[in-house]
Design an enzyme around this catalytic site. Structure first.
Site, PDB file in Angstrom:
ATOM      1  CG  ASP A  15      10.607  25.440 -15.485  1.00  0.00           C
ATOM      2  OD1 ASP A  15       9.551  25.678 -14.860  1.00  0.00           O
ATOM      3  OD2 ASP A  15      11.714  25.888 -15.113  1.00  0.00           O
ATOM      4  CB  SER A  16       9.363  29.694 -16.218  1.00  0.00           C
ATOM      5  OG  SER A  16      10.060  29.278 -15.058  1.00  0.00           O
ATOM      6  CB  CYS A  78       6.485  25.024 -14.888  1.00  0.00           C
ATOM      7  SG  CYS A  78       6.116  26.673 -14.271  1.00  0.00           S
ATOM      8  CD  GLU A 157      15.999  30.770 -14.507  1.00  0.00           C
ATOM      9  OE1 GLU A 157      16.696  31.045 -15.487  1.00  0.00           O
ATOM     10  OE2 GLU A 157      15.296  29.737 -14.445  1.00  0.00           O
ATOM     11  CB  CYS A 189       9.043  26.138  -7.203  1.00  0.00           C
ATOM     12  SG  CYS A 189       9.893  27.003  -8.545  1.00  0.00           S
ATOM     13  CG  HIS A 191      13.448  27.485 -10.821  1.00  0.00           C
ATOM     14  ND1 HIS A 191      12.354  27.316 -11.642  1.00  0.00           N
ATOM     15  CD2 HIS A 191      14.340  28.240 -11.517  1.00  0.00           C
ATOM     16  CE1 HIS A 191      12.574  27.964 -12.780  1.00  0.00           C
ATOM     17  NE2 HIS A 191      13.770  28.529 -12.732  1.00  0.00           N
TER      18      HIS A 191
HETATM   19  N1  DGL Z   1       9.904  26.290 -11.978  1.00  0.00           N
HETATM   20  C1  DGL Z   1       8.622  26.846 -12.051  1.00  0.00           C
HETATM   21  C2  DGL Z   1       7.662  26.343 -11.016  1.00  0.00           C
HETATM   22  O1  DGL Z   1       7.779  25.181 -10.679  1.00  0.00           O
HETATM   23  C3  DGL Z   1       8.520  28.294 -12.387  1.00  0.00           C
HETATM   24  C4  DGL Z   1       9.036  29.272 -11.457  1.00  0.00           C
HETATM   25  C5  DGL Z   1       8.918  30.653 -12.022  1.00  0.00           C
HETATM   26  O2  DGL Z   1       9.202  30.832 -13.198  1.00  0.00           O
HETATM   27  O3  DGL Z   1       8.530  31.543 -11.256  1.00  0.00           O
HETATM   28  O4  DGL Z   1       6.768  27.015 -10.576  1.00  0.00           O
END
Ligand code: DGL
Length: 269
Positions: A15-16, A78, A157, A189, A191
């Site tokens: 993931d990011s 992600c 984050e 997402c 996150h």
């Molecule tokens: N968690 C990621 C997603 O599902 C990345 C979010 C990001 O880095 O902007 O898109």
């Protein structure tokens, strides 16, 4: 790049940043004897505000990092990467690659009663149109209402899961979706499940939240079974975590979220 993987190899997840840990949590629950190698690209987070080209390039590099550990499957945890790069990854690498969009979309289509589904995601995922496309392919009668929420990733984050400001921002982004009378809301997402409590409070209990992490973990189990790549031993695995920056910060939030000690290592990009 080719790699030699066997059933004893690990599941690779990227993931990011921290978001893919929501998928790790479900993988640990669903496949408790599988080892996980995680890479969080904390030096380049967020992905959701980047261009398609940059997201594809990062996704290829992240996959290469995981393949150095001979992983037997790559979980693109992600949505931004899955939206733009999944096809390219599947075409470029021989290891099976699983994304998070298909599993979440399927669950949402099976859940909605009114046929009105909301999707909240990063700007990149929203602009890609990936969710409406997949949902329409599953059931063309369903109406999809999308909303980009670019401030959610920085909040996560930062570890601001329950802050007053967080609730205000969530209220702001979800207002247009509430007007559309959706009965199902995809957290598009990885996150966002970390903000799940506040999101549920804002949309109300009549809206069912879809966290694709659970569905993705089940898909990973099914793909491994299909390729006869499930581990045969029932030993407690030792997971490995890698990040590209801010190791200590990652460890602290990851430990709180996963409830175990995390000692990540740095990968130089
Ligand atoms: N968690 C990621 C997603 O599902 C990345 C979010 C990001 O880095 O902007 O898109």
């Amino acid at each position: 790049m080719e790699c030699k993987f066997t059933a004893r190899s690990a599941i690779g997840v990227f993931d990011s940043g921290l978001g893919g840990l929501t998928v790790v949590k479900e993988l640990k629950r669903h496949l408790p004897f599988e080892k996980i190698v995680y890479f969080g690209d904390t030096a380049r987070v967020p992905y959701g505000t980047k261009s398609k080209e940059a997201i594809i390039r990062f996704s290829i590099e992240n996959t290469q990092i995981l393949l150095k550990h001979n992983v037997k499957i790559v979980v693109v945890a992600c949505n931004s990467s899955a939206s733009y790069a999944l096809k390219k990854l599947r075409a470029s690498f021989s290891v099976p690659c699983v994304g998070v969009i298909g599993p979440g979309a399927r669950k949402a289509v099976n859940t909605t009663r009114s046929g009105r589904i909301g999707v909240i995601a990063t700007s990149a995922t929203t602009a890609s149109g990936a969710y409406p496309r997949v949902i329409c392919g599953l059931n063309p009668q369903v109406k999809v209402f999308s909303q980009a929420c670019p401030l959610f990733v920085p909040l996560v984050e930062e570890g601001w899961f329950n802050h007053n400001v967080t609730e205000e921002i969530i209220e702001h982004y979800l207002k247009p979706l509430k007007k559309e009378k959706i009965d199902t809301l995809i957290l598009g997402c990885t996150h966002y499940p970390l903000l799940q409590k506040v999101i549920q409070k804002v949309v109300g209990n009549n809206v069912i939240l879809i966290d694709s992490a659970k569905e993705t973990a089940q898909t990973v189990g099914a793909v491994l079974a299909q390729y006869e790549l499930l581990r045969k031993t029932k030993l407690q695995p030792k997971h490995q975590f890698f990040v590209s920056d801010k190791q200590q910060h990652f460890n602290e939030i990851a430990e709180k979220f996963l409830g175990c000690e995390i000692q990540s290592s740095i990968v130089k990009l």
